[in-house]
Design an enzyme around this catalytic site. Sequence first.
Site, PDB file in Angstrom:
ATOM      1  N   CYS A 116       0.821  -1.225   0.000  1.00 18.55           N
ATOM      2  CA  CYS A 116       0.000   0.000   0.000  1.00 18.55           C
ATOM      3  C   CYS A 116       0.848   1.266   0.000  1.00 18.55           C
ATOM      4  O   CYS A 116       0.395   2.318  -0.435  1.00 18.55           O
ATOM      5  CB  CYS A 116      -0.927  -0.011   1.206  1.00 18.55           C
ATOM      6  SG  CYS A 116      -1.923  -1.496   1.261  1.00 18.55           S
ATOM      7  N   HIS A 261      -4.100   6.658   1.495  1.00 16.17           N
ATOM      8  CA  HIS A 261      -4.285   5.344   0.857  1.00 16.17           C
ATOM      9  C   HIS A 261      -5.668   4.843   1.244  1.00 16.17           C
ATOM     10  O   HIS A 261      -6.070   4.928   2.414  1.00 16.17           O
ATOM     11  CB  HIS A 261      -3.199   4.382   1.338  1.00 16.17           C
ATOM     12  CG  HIS A 261      -3.568   2.949   1.155  1.00 16.17           C
ATOM     13  ND1 HIS A 261      -3.917   2.440  -0.075  1.00 16.17           N
ATOM     14  CD2 HIS A 261      -3.689   1.926   2.044  1.00 16.17           C
ATOM     15  CE1 HIS A 261      -4.230   1.149   0.074  1.00 16.17           C
ATOM     16  NE2 HIS A 261      -4.099   0.829   1.334  1.00 16.17           N
ATOM     17  N   ASN A 291     -10.100  -1.364  -1.808  1.00 12.70           N
ATOM     18  CA  ASN A 291      -8.681  -1.087  -1.536  1.00 12.70           C
ATOM     19  C   ASN A 291      -7.863  -1.683  -2.681  1.00 12.70           C
ATOM     20  O   ASN A 291      -7.796  -2.903  -2.837  1.00 12.70           O
ATOM     21  CB  ASN A 291      -8.338  -1.734  -0.180  1.00 12.70           C
ATOM     22  CG  ASN A 291      -6.880  -1.582   0.208  1.00 12.70           C
ATOM     23  OD1 ASN A 291      -6.014  -1.360  -0.636  1.00 12.70           O
ATOM     24  ND2 ASN A 291      -6.603  -1.731   1.484  1.00 12.70           N
TER      25      ASN A 291
END
Length: 334
Positions: A116, A261, A291
């Site tokens: 990430c 993020h 995500n």
Amino acid sequence: MLKSQIVGIGHYVPEQIVTNADLEKVMDTSNDWIVERTGIHERRFFNPETDTVANMSAKAARMALERANVAAEEIDLIVFATITPDYFFPGSGVLLQRELGLDKKTIPALDIRNACSGFIYGLSVGDQYIRTGTYKTVLVVGAEIQSSTMEMNTRGRNVSVIFGDGAGAALLRPSETDSKGLLSTHLHAEGSFAEELYVRDPGSSRKERLSPEIIESTSVRAHMNGNLVFKHAVVRFQEVIHEALEHNQLNKDDIDLLIPHQANLRISKFLQSQLGFSDDRVYNNIMRYGNTTAASIPIAMSEAWAEGKISEGTLLCLAAFGSGFTWASALIQF
Ligand code: UT7
């Protein structure tokens, strides 16, 4: 030393929309649970007939190039962040180079595996090369196909309702003035938590990387200690944002737009409340894409830019946290 500046940003997401209702049909979950715990309403899943990590990132890169009015041939370096490469090796950087028709130019392609945080790690790498004058045009990409590794059943539900597929790309060039550009990047890692969010297999430190037993076990799937990741994320996000502000002698009120993020809407909302920011100062699109790991920040940046939320004068803050654990921030003055 010249700062680098983002001169173009683009993204691509696969066409197939997977709603929470679609997931309800294949696992014991509910739209209410997913929305309440994650904020996600739908995500995109790739089409195995047409989409690859490399060709999705090429589409994102072409959008970034077009918006910047730069030709692909001008790219000097590719920095590619993904944890879901098309091949075990080589990395996806060379595949993107080929997709963009740059293979005969033999420009370097560098691969980054910081999950990430990968896109911000990639930005920092590109930035260093530009500041030292080594390269003039650097393409930084974050792209993932997560859906093919996920278990679409109740056993895999704590992971499979969260992640999605997509690609984003940013084009870096030397800034025209010293007051603008990538002001700083701050990167961190803490390897003691490596196994709290990871895919163990196929790992190289086994007699055989793959066996029927390994394939049948869940070790080829993402394992996530969601509660622990959540607890660390909310702390580290704040720390690394404040670190960036202090380094640049700026105040949180100077930030025009924060793009965290897209891990979980609850994490973004918690961060927003800690910073005391109004809704228009934090950009979220996890509701539509889930995500997408390394792709989430550049996809969000590309959409925010298209919506006019990033323009001349904007002080943009990026922040990420994820597997490793790794975390990072960037401050960018447009
Ligand atoms: O990209 C960066 C890395 N990832 C993250 O930042 C993710 C961080 N963590 C999270 O987002 C959250 O921890 C999750 C969304 C993964 C989970 O939310 P939670 O509020 O921490 O739930 P939980 O894991 O504590 O589970 C609560 C309950 C459990 O049932 P019991 O034990 O209370 O009966 C789970 O089995 O919810 C159950 N559960 C589900 N129920 C319906 C877990 N997944 C699901 C699901 N649908 N998909």
